[in-house]
Structures are given as C-alpha cells and as structure tokens.
Design an enzyme around this catalytic site. Structure first.
Site, mmCIF file in Angstrom:
data_model
loop_
_atom_site.group_PDB
_atom_site.id
_atom_site.type_symbol
_atom_site.label_atom_id
_atom_site.label_comp_id
_atom_site.label_asym_id
_atom_site.label_seq_id
_atom_site.Cartn_x
_atom_site.Cartn_y
_atom_site.Cartn_z
ATOM 1 N N ASP A 118 0.869 -1.185 0.000
ATOM 2 C CA ASP A 118 0.000 0.000 0.000
ATOM 3 C C ASP A 118 0.903 1.231 0.000
ATOM 4 O O ASP A 118 2.110 1.123 0.232
ATOM 5 C CB ASP A 118 -0.873 -0.025 1.271
ATOM 6 C CG ASP A 118 -1.757 1.202 1.411
ATOM 7 O OD1 ASP A 118 -2.323 1.656 0.406
ATOM 8 O OD2 ASP A 118 -1.878 1.727 2.539
ATOM 9 N N SER A 119 0.286 2.382 -0.195
ATOM 10 C CA SER A 119 1.053 3.631 -0.116
ATOM 11 C C SER A 119 1.531 3.880 1.315
ATOM 12 O O SER A 119 2.481 4.623 1.531
ATOM 13 C CB SER A 119 0.166 4.790 -0.537
ATOM 14 O OG SER A 119 -1.002 4.821 0.261
ATOM 15 N N GLU A 177 -6.234 9.558 9.734
ATOM 16 C CA GLU A 177 -4.873 9.427 10.286
ATOM 17 C C GLU A 177 -4.653 10.344 11.479
ATOM 18 O O GLU A 177 -3.890 10.019 12.376
ATOM 19 C CB GLU A 177 -3.835 9.690 9.191
ATOM 20 C CG GLU A 177 -3.859 8.584 8.151
ATOM 21 C CD GLU A 177 -2.656 8.593 7.230
ATOM 22 O OE1 GLU A 177 -1.891 9.566 7.253
ATOM 23 O OE2 GLU A 177 -2.502 7.608 6.485
ATOM 24 N N CYS A 211 -11.228 3.003 -0.829
ATOM 25 C CA CYS A 211 -9.938 3.404 -0.269
ATOM 26 C C CYS A 211 -9.722 2.544 0.973
ATOM 27 O O CYS A 211 -10.653 2.348 1.768
ATOM 28 C CB CYS A 211 -9.967 4.879 0.124
ATOM 29 S SG CYS A 211 -8.493 5.392 1.031
ATOM 30 N N HIS A 252 -8.278 3.034 3.676
ATOM 31 C CA HIS A 252 -8.406 3.691 4.987
ATOM 32 C C HIS A 252 -9.862 3.690 5.491
ATOM 33 O O HIS A 252 -10.097 3.741 6.700
ATOM 34 C CB HIS A 252 -8.011 5.174 4.905
ATOM 35 C CG HIS A 252 -6.547 5.446 5.005
ATOM 36 N ND1 HIS A 252 -5.644 5.001 4.092
ATOM 37 C CD2 HIS A 252 -5.833 6.158 5.917
ATOM 38 C CE1 HIS A 252 -4.436 5.425 4.420
ATOM 39 N NE2 HIS A 252 -4.522 6.125 5.532
ATOM 40 N N CYS A 278 -4.201 -1.251 -2.096
ATOM 41 C CA CYS A 278 -4.361 0.201 -2.217
ATOM 42 C C CYS A 278 -5.204 0.428 -3.468
ATOM 43 O O CYS A 278 -4.887 -0.111 -4.536
ATOM 44 C CB CYS A 278 -2.978 0.833 -2.381
ATOM 45 S SG CYS A 278 -3.005 2.584 -2.796
#
Ligand code: DGL
Length: 269
Positions: free
Chosen positions: A12-13, A155, A187, A189, A75
């Site tokens: 993932d990023s 985050e 996404c 996240h 991702c």
C-alpha cells in the site's frame, strides 16, 4: 521451499492497506504476510498514474525478493493505476490480485440498480470502478466521488467527533448519493469510519468494504492454485515501510489488529 509456505506480499502507499492485511489474518490464519507501506511516497491518491506504476513495480520486486507466492495490491489508487501493468510484467512469477476487481464482481452479483463509490482523487479520476462496473453490470448506475479529506482526517484520529461528523456529512450529502443502494469504500483507509458512514445513511444502504471481500477472493485463488498454507506452524509476519516515524507506528496500530513491528526498508536509494 514448499510453495504453499511462501508468504503473501501485500503493499500500500502507507498503513491503510493493513485493514486488508488484518482481514487476511482473520480469514487465512495460517498464511504469512510480508507487508510494504510506501510511507516515503504517500499519499498515492494525489500522484500521477505513471509515478504510482513506477513505485508499484519496484515494491513488487522487493516483495518477490521475499519469495512471495502472491502479490496483493492493498491500495485502491495503486490498483487503479498499476494492476494491468504488474500483471503483464510479473504474472509468470506470482499471481497479482488487486482490491478493485473482487469488489466489482461482488457488486455485479448483487444486481444493485444504483451504487456510489468514494475514494482518493487518483482512484476516482481513473474511472476504474465506473468502467469496470459498467462492463460487469451494465444495469447498475454508478456515482463516483473523490473524498480526499477522509485519509488525513482518519490518520489524525478524527473519527467519532464534530470534525469527522462535519466532513462525513458534507461529502455524503451530495445529491448524487441520495438514491444509492450501496456505497463502495474505494480506499483502504475508509473501513475505519465504516460505522459512521452507515449511520449517516441510517443503516439503509449496504456499505461495501473491500477488505473482507478481497481476503475471501485471495483464499479462493490460493485454493485453486493449490497454494493454500495448510500447516499451522507459521513463520513470522514482516511489516516494512519506506520511511519510519513513530507516527506511522502509532497509526499502523489503528489499522491492524494484532502484533506489529514496523521496520524501515529503504528501497529508493
Ligand atoms: N491507500 C490509499 C488508497 O487505497 C489511500 C491513501 C493514499 O492516498 O495514499 O487509495
């Protein structure tokens, strides 16, 4: 080495892909994971497809260096930008799995009339979800929307408060989402705010989170290739990041249920 014992490479990023790694650990507890989070280059959501493709190839080489039997692109931005190209280059060495195709198949099986997709700018502007759903389920209308503030919001830990409520409400009040039957969290996240999103829609729509769907697809692929690790004597999972800070370590714990020890692997110099 017995091919079944080889690890699954996941990348993932950054650390958002750990939501998918977590689902893998639940569904496939005997598998070992080698995870790479490209924290030196995040966010991918604002990068060009060309840049993401370049990063994804290098990371795949790194994971193949750990003898990964399967590479999972955890991702959405990288899945939208690099899946075809990774498949073309590496499918002779390892199976490549992304997080978009399994979700598209899931949506097509459900036969929805109207779905929404939210994700990063890169994922949404690529049109990958709408194009693929258009091909697999031509009767399903798709409304896509970039929701770039969600990643930094999550985050920074704004999840159950006035800030997150205001951002969630502002994005999801878009009239394009008013008649949807399902919303795809495009996404890795976003599963962290899945409940708040469901609540915004009064629990009337299905909120589709790719982590579990992808882990189930991974199990099917491993079974069909006779690569499922049936031995319970597992090795150790490895978690690498291209840039290490205590902040990454802290937020990684928000995304992964289980022991985690982030190590820096500088693959860019
Ligand atoms: N993990 C990325 C994705 O799924 C989001 C974070 C980023 O923009 O790098 O699209």
């Amino acid at each position: 080495m017995d091919n079944r014992r080889r690890p699954i490479g996941v990348f993932d990023s950054g650390v958002g892909g750990l939501t998918v790694a977590s689902a893998i650990k639940q569904i496939l507890p005997n598998e070992n994971i080698v995870y790479f989070g490209d924290t030196a280059h995040l966010p991918y959501g604002d990068k060009s497809a060309e840049a993401i493709k370049g990063y994804s190839h290098r990371i795949t080489e790194f994971l193949l260096g750990y003898d990964a039997k399967m590479i999972l692109i955890a991702c959405n931005s990288a899945s939208a930008s690099a899946y075809e190209s990774l498949k073309e280059t590496y499918s002779g060495r390892a199976e490549i799995l992304d997080v978009i195709n399994p979700v598209v198949d899931y949506i097509a099986n459900k036969g929805f009339h109207s779905v929404g997709v939210i994700g990063t700018k890169r994922t949404i502007s690529s049109g990958t979800y709408s194009d693929k759903i258009g091909t697999a389920a031509s009767g399903t209308k798709v409304f896509s929307m970039a929701t770039p503030l969600f990643v930094p919001m999550i985050e920074e830990g704004f999840i159950f408060d006035d800030i997150s409520n205001a951002i969630i409400r502002t994005y999801l009040s878009d009239p394009g989402l008013s008649n949807i039957e399902a919303l795809i969290l495009g996404c890795t996240h976003y599963p962290i705010i899945r409940n708040q999103i469901s609540k915004f829609f009064n629990f009337n729509i299905e909120v589709v989170d790719s982590a579990r769907i992808v882990a189930v697809r991974l199990r099917e692929m491993l079974e069909s290739e006779s690569l499922l690790n049936d031995s319970s004597s597992r090795g150790k999972d490895l978690f690498f990041v291209s840039d290490y800070t205590e902040y990454f370590e802290k937020i990684a714990r928000m995304f992964f249920e289980g022991n985690l020890d982030l190590k820096r692997a500088d693959i860019w110099t």
